[in-house]
Design an enzyme around this catalytic site. Structure first.
Site, PDB file in Angstrom:
ATOM      1  N   LYS A  68       0.861  -1.202   0.000  1.00  0.00           N
ATOM      2  CA  LYS A  68       0.000   0.000   0.000  1.00  0.00           C
ATOM      3  C   LYS A  68       0.891   1.243   0.000  1.00  0.00           C
ATOM      4  O   LYS A  68       2.114   1.115   0.127  1.00  0.00           O
ATOM      5  CB  LYS A  68      -0.933  -0.004   1.206  1.00  0.00           C
ATOM      6  N   MET A  95      -0.440  -1.627  -8.552  1.00  0.00           N
ATOM      7  CA  MET A  95      -0.324  -2.843  -7.756  1.00  0.00           C
ATOM      8  C   MET A  95      -0.324  -2.588  -6.245  1.00  0.00           C
ATOM      9  O   MET A  95       0.153  -3.417  -5.474  1.00  0.00           O
ATOM     10  CB  MET A  95       0.923  -3.628  -8.182  1.00  0.00           C
ATOM     11  N   ARG A  96      -0.868  -1.469  -5.822  1.00  0.00           N
ATOM     12  CA  ARG A  96      -1.005  -1.216  -4.386  1.00  0.00           C
ATOM     13  C   ARG A  96      -2.474  -1.054  -4.020  1.00  0.00           C
ATOM     14  O   ARG A  96      -3.243  -0.481  -4.796  1.00  0.00           O
ATOM     15  CB  ARG A  96      -0.233   0.034  -3.970  1.00  0.00           C
ATOM     16  N   HIS A 114      -9.093  -5.923 -13.518  1.00  0.00           N
ATOM     17  CA  HIS A 114      -8.497  -7.078 -12.849  1.00  0.00           C
ATOM     18  C   HIS A 114      -8.514  -8.269 -13.815  1.00  0.00           C
ATOM     19  O   HIS A 114      -9.525  -8.505 -14.490  1.00  0.00           O
ATOM     20  CB  HIS A 114      -9.294  -7.408 -11.582  1.00  0.00           C
TER      21      HIS A 114
END
Ligand code: GAR
Length: 205
Positions: A68, A95-96, A114
Site C-alpha cells: 500500500k 499494484m497497491r 483485474h
C-alpha cells in the site's frame, strides 16, 4: 460546450492498458482527456508511454510499505489528482491497495481492471490461479474500487476461453488482449455518463 471529462491514470507496470486507453482517446472513441499519469514505480513503462505522448506523467515514491502507499505518498497522489482536476481515477495495473485518503477523496470515482472474472481469483497472478483451478473460461473485470480488495461493483466483464495447451503466459496474453478492448469501452461509458449504480449492480443506460 460540455466540460471535458478528465482522467487520472495510475499504474505500476508496462502500461499496455494505458496505451489502449490513450489510443481510444486519440481515436475519439473515449470522450475524455488524460490529464495526469502517476506511478509508484520510477521506471514503469506506463510513464515512458505517457511521456512519449507528451502527457503529464509523474513518479511518486510509495514510501515504506510493500502493498500500500504510506500516508505521505497517499497525500501526494491525492494532491496531484486534485490539482489536475481529475473526474475519474483509472487504475491500470496499479499494484497497491488503496486504503485511506485517496479512496475518500475520490469515493465512487475510482475504477480498476483485474485479470479474472471476479469474484473468482482476486489478488495476484489471477490467470495462474484460474489455470491451476482448471476453469474452462477465464477473463477480465472492470469494477469500481471500494475499501475491499478486487470487490467493488462490477462495470463490465469479458470472458476468454482456457485452452488445454495454455501456459500461464499464453492465458495471461489472451486476458490482456481482452482487457485492451474492455477497459476503454467501460471508461467511455463512464465518461458519457451512461452508467449508474443500483446497490451493487451497475446499470448501463
Ligand atoms: C493487467 O493485466 C491488469 O489487469 C493487472 O495488471 C496488468 C497490468 O498490465 N492488474 C492487477 O492485477 C490489479 N489487481 P499493463 O501494465 O500492461 O496495463
Amino acid at each position: 460546450m460540455s466540460k471535458t471529462f478528465r482522467l487520472g491514470i495510475l499504474g505500476s507496470g508496462q502500461g499496455s492498458n494505458f496505451v489502449a486507453l490513450a489510443e481510444a482517446v486519440a481515436a475519439g472513441t473515449l470522450p475524455a482527456e488524460i490529464s495526469l499519469v502517476l506511478s509508484d514505480v520510477e521506471n514503469a513503462g506506463l510513464l515512458t508511454h505517457a511521456r512519449e505522448r507528451h502527457l503529464p506523467a509523474q513518479f511518486i515514491a510509495p514510501g515504506y510499505f510493500r502493498t500500500k502507499l504510506d500516508e505521505t505518498a497517499e497525500h501526494a497522489f491525492v494532491a496531484a489528482l486534485q490539482a489536475a482536476q481529475v473526474d475519474l481515477v483509472v487504475l491500470a495495473g496499479f499494484m497497491r491497495v488503496l486504503k485511506g485518503d485517496l479512496l475518500r477523496a475520490f469515493a465512487g470515482r475510482i475504477v480498476n481492471i483485474h485479470p479474472s472474472l471476479l469474484p473468482s481469483f482476486p489478488g495476484l497472478h489471477s490467470w495462474k490461479q484460474a489455470l491451476d483451478h482448471g476453469v474452462k473460461v477465464a477473463g477480465c473485470t472492470v469494477h469500481f474500487v471500494d475499501a475491499g480488495v478486487d470487490c467493488g461493483p462490477i462495470i463490465g466483464q469479458q470472458a476468454v476461453p482456457v485452452l488445454d495447451t495454455d501456459t500461464p503466459e499464453s492465458l495471461h496474453q489472451r486476458i490482456h488482449a481482452a482487457e485492451h478492448v474492455l477497459y476503454p469501452q467501460c471508461v467511455a461509458a463512464l465518461a458519457r455518463g451512461d452508467i449508474f449504480l443500483a446497490g451493487r449492480r451497475v446499470i448501463w443506460k
